[in-house]
Design a protein around this motif. Structure first.
Motif, PDB file in Angstrom:
ATOM      1  N   LEU A  30       1.740   2.362   4.487  1.00  0.00           N
ATOM      2  CA  LEU A  30       2.449   3.114   3.449  1.00  0.00           C
ATOM      3  C   LEU A  30       1.631   4.341   3.097  1.00  0.00           C
ATOM      4  CD1 LEU A  30       3.521   0.273   0.991  1.00  0.00           C
ATOM      5  CD2 LEU A  30       4.986   1.533   2.548  1.00  0.00           C
ATOM      6  N   HIS A  31       2.237   5.505   3.200  1.00  0.00           N
ATOM      7  CA  HIS A  31       1.556   6.773   2.882  1.00  0.00           C
ATOM      8  C   HIS A  31       0.225   6.893   3.616  1.00  0.00           C
ATOM      9  CE1 HIS A  31       4.473   8.001  -0.097  1.00  0.00           C
ATOM     10  NE2 HIS A  31       4.464   6.770  -0.561  1.00  0.00           N
ATOM     11  N   GLY A  32       0.196   6.441   4.875  1.00  0.00           N
ATOM     12  CA  GLY A  32      -1.002   6.553   5.696  1.00  0.00           C
ATOM     13  C   GLY A  32      -2.049   5.481   5.453  1.00  0.00           C
ATOM     14  N   VAL A  33      -1.774   4.522   4.582  1.00  0.00           N
ATOM     15  CA  VAL A  33      -2.724   3.459   4.267  1.00  0.00           C
ATOM     16  C   VAL A  33      -2.245   2.157   4.921  1.00  0.00           C
ATOM     17  CG1 VAL A  33      -3.824   2.124   2.425  1.00  0.00           C
ATOM     18  CG2 VAL A  33      -3.293   4.543   2.072  1.00  0.00           C
ATOM     19  N   GLU A  34      -3.047   1.620   5.851  1.00  0.00           N
ATOM     20  CA  GLU A  34      -2.717   0.337   6.463  1.00  0.00           C
ATOM     21  C   GLU A  34      -3.111  -0.766   5.493  1.00  0.00           C
ATOM     22  OE1 GLU A  34      -4.126  -2.481  10.083  1.00  0.00           O
ATOM     23  OE2 GLU A  34      -3.983  -0.343  10.526  1.00  0.00           O
ATOM     24  N   MET A  35      -2.246  -1.774   5.368  1.00  0.00           N
ATOM     25  CA  MET A  35      -2.550  -2.859   4.444  1.00  0.00           C
ATOM     26  C   MET A  35      -1.888  -4.149   4.879  1.00  0.00           C
ATOM     27  SD  MET A  35      -0.119  -2.019   1.197  1.00  0.00           S
ATOM     28  CE  MET A  35      -0.588  -0.319   1.147  1.00  0.00           C
ATOM     29  N   GLU A  61       9.599  -6.458  -3.432  1.00  0.00           N
ATOM     30  CA  GLU A  61       8.508  -5.990  -4.283  1.00  0.00           C
ATOM     31  C   GLU A  61       7.232  -6.572  -3.704  1.00  0.00           C
ATOM     32  OE1 GLU A  61       6.568  -6.299  -8.731  1.00  0.00           O
ATOM     33  OE2 GLU A  61       8.576  -7.108  -8.404  1.00  0.00           O
ATOM     34  N   LEU A  62       6.293  -5.708  -3.357  1.00  0.00           N
ATOM     35  CA  LEU A  62       5.002  -6.167  -2.843  1.00  0.00           C
ATOM     36  C   LEU A  62       4.116  -6.465  -4.046  1.00  0.00           C
ATOM     37  CD1 LEU A  62       4.492  -3.655   0.098  1.00  0.00           C
ATOM     38  CD2 LEU A  62       5.840  -5.768   0.005  1.00  0.00           C
ATOM     39  N   THR A  63       3.937  -7.741  -4.338  1.00  0.00           N
ATOM     40  CA  THR A  63       3.214  -8.126  -5.543  1.00  0.00           C
ATOM     41  C   THR A  63       1.716  -8.227  -5.328  1.00  0.00           C
ATOM     42  OG1 THR A  63       3.696 -10.442  -5.059  1.00  0.00           O
ATOM     43  CG2 THR A  63       5.187  -9.311  -6.573  1.00  0.00           C
ATOM     44  N   ARG A  64       1.274  -8.469  -4.091  1.00  0.00           N
ATOM     45  CA  ARG A  64      -0.155  -8.549  -3.799  1.00  0.00           C
ATOM     46  C   ARG A  64      -0.388  -7.980  -2.408  1.00  0.00           C
ATOM     47  NH1 ARG A  64      -4.145  -9.750  -6.556  1.00  0.00           N
ATOM     48  NH2 ARG A  64      -6.007 -10.776  -5.810  1.00  0.00           N
ATOM     49  N   VAL A  65      -1.257  -6.971  -2.325  1.00  0.00           N
ATOM     50  CA  VAL A  65      -1.562  -6.308  -1.062  1.00  0.00           C
ATOM     51  C   VAL A  65      -3.076  -6.192  -0.907  1.00  0.00           C
ATOM     52  CG1 VAL A  65       0.591  -4.988  -1.031  1.00  0.00           C
ATOM     53  CG2 VAL A  65      -1.426  -3.989  -2.077  1.00  0.00           C
ATOM     54  N   GLN A  66      -3.493  -5.931   0.339  1.00  0.00           N
ATOM     55  CA  GLN A  66      -4.911  -5.687   0.588  1.00  0.00           C
ATOM     56  C   GLN A  66      -5.038  -4.497   1.530  1.00  0.00           C
ATOM     57  OE1 GLN A  66      -7.128  -8.956   2.234  1.00  0.00           O
ATOM     58  NE2 GLN A  66      -9.077  -7.914   1.922  1.00  0.00           N
ATOM     59  N   PRO A  67      -5.308  -3.306   0.961  1.00  0.00           N
ATOM     60  CA  PRO A  67      -5.525  -2.128   1.806  1.00  0.00           C
ATOM     61  C   PRO A  67      -6.737  -2.351   2.714  1.00  0.00           C
ATOM     62  CG  PRO A  67      -5.207  -1.492  -0.488  1.00  0.00           C
ATOM     63  CD  PRO A  67      -5.380  -2.980  -0.455  1.00  0.00           C
ATOM     64  N   ALA A  68      -6.705  -1.754   3.900  1.00  0.00           N
ATOM     65  CA  ALA A  68      -7.793  -1.904   4.863  1.00  0.00           C
ATOM     66  C   ALA A  68      -9.135  -1.564   4.217  1.00  0.00           C
ATOM     67  CB  ALA A  68      -7.549  -1.010   6.072  1.00  0.00           C
ATOM     68  N   GLY A  75       0.378  -4.889  -6.292  1.00  0.00           N
ATOM     69  CA  GLY A  75       1.087  -3.691  -5.841  1.00  0.00           C
ATOM     70  C   GLY A  75       1.014  -2.582  -6.866  1.00  0.00           C
ATOM     71  N   SER A  76       1.074  -2.949  -8.147  1.00  0.00           N
ATOM     72  CA  SER A  76       0.984  -1.955  -9.227  1.00  0.00           C
ATOM     73  C   SER A  76      -0.369  -1.258  -9.231  1.00  0.00           C
ATOM     74  CB  SER A  76       1.233  -2.626 -10.583  1.00  0.00           C
ATOM     75  OG  SER A  76       2.528  -3.152 -10.630  1.00  0.00           O
ATOM     76  N   ASP A  77      -1.464  -2.017  -9.021  1.00  0.00           N
ATOM     77  CA  ASP A  77      -2.789  -1.420  -8.965  1.00  0.00           C
ATOM     78  C   ASP A  77      -2.902  -0.463  -7.776  1.00  0.00           C
ATOM     79  OD1 ASP A  77      -3.633  -2.746 -11.233  1.00  0.00           O
ATOM     80  OD2 ASP A  77      -4.720  -4.304 -10.150  1.00  0.00           O
ATOM     81  N   PHE A  78      -2.312  -0.846  -6.652  1.00  0.00           N
ATOM     82  CA  PHE A  78      -2.324   0.037  -5.481  1.00  0.00           C
ATOM     83  C   PHE A  78      -1.642   1.363  -5.808  1.00  0.00           C
ATOM     84  CE2 PHE A  78      -0.082   1.709  -1.777  1.00  0.00           C
ATOM     85  CZ  PHE A  78      -1.164   2.010  -0.957  1.00  0.00           C
ATOM     86  N   LEU A  79      -0.482   1.286  -6.455  1.00  0.00           N
ATOM     87  CA  LEU A  79       0.241   2.512  -6.809  1.00  0.00           C
ATOM     88  C   LEU A  79      -0.553   3.403  -7.745  1.00  0.00           C
ATOM     89  CD1 LEU A  79       3.962   1.487  -7.399  1.00  0.00           C
ATOM     90  CD2 LEU A  79       3.027   2.944  -5.604  1.00  0.00           C
ATOM     91  N   ARG A  80      -1.237   2.804  -8.708  1.00  0.00           N
ATOM     92  CA  ARG A  80      -2.024   3.602  -9.666  1.00  0.00           C
ATOM     93  C   ARG A  80      -3.140   4.367  -8.976  1.00  0.00           C
ATOM     94  NH1 ARG A  80      -0.516  -0.504 -13.258  1.00  0.00           N
ATOM     95  NH2 ARG A  80      -2.209  -1.894 -12.712  1.00  0.00           N
TER      96      ARG A  80
END
Length: 84
Positions: A30-35, A61-68, A75-80
């Motif tokens: 998403l937006h160039g970020v692999e997760m 809704e992606l509720t929990r993600v882990q960016p590389a 997901g909310s923290d990632f967006l912020r």
């Protein structure tokens, strides 16, 4: 799904195909970020400040993600922290 498999094209997948488990987890970019997508729920409504992806027949809704290279986060923290 293996790590070497190509990234998922969310627009081609029906929501029902998302059976997530901790390993290997779904991987998307998403937006160039692999997760990794660690947790997701079917989105009936969309609220501001939450991370959603469109699928062939709905949205998740992606509720929990882990960016590389980073720790798991909501997901909310990632967006912020996302710089567009």
């Amino acid at each position: 799904i293996l790590k070497n498999d190509k990234p998922l094209n969310m627009l081609q997948l029906p929501v029902a195909s998302w059976g997530l488990s901790p390993y290997p987890a779904a991987r998307i970019t998403l937006h160039g970020v692999e997760m990794k997508v660690l947790e997701a729920v079917v989105a009936d409504t969309r609220l501001q400040g939450r991370l959603y992806v469109e699928c062939a027949d709905g949205a998740l809704e992606l509720t929990r993600v882990q960016p590389a290279g980073k720790r798991p986060m909501s997901g909310s923290d990632f967006l912020r922290g996302l710089r567009i």
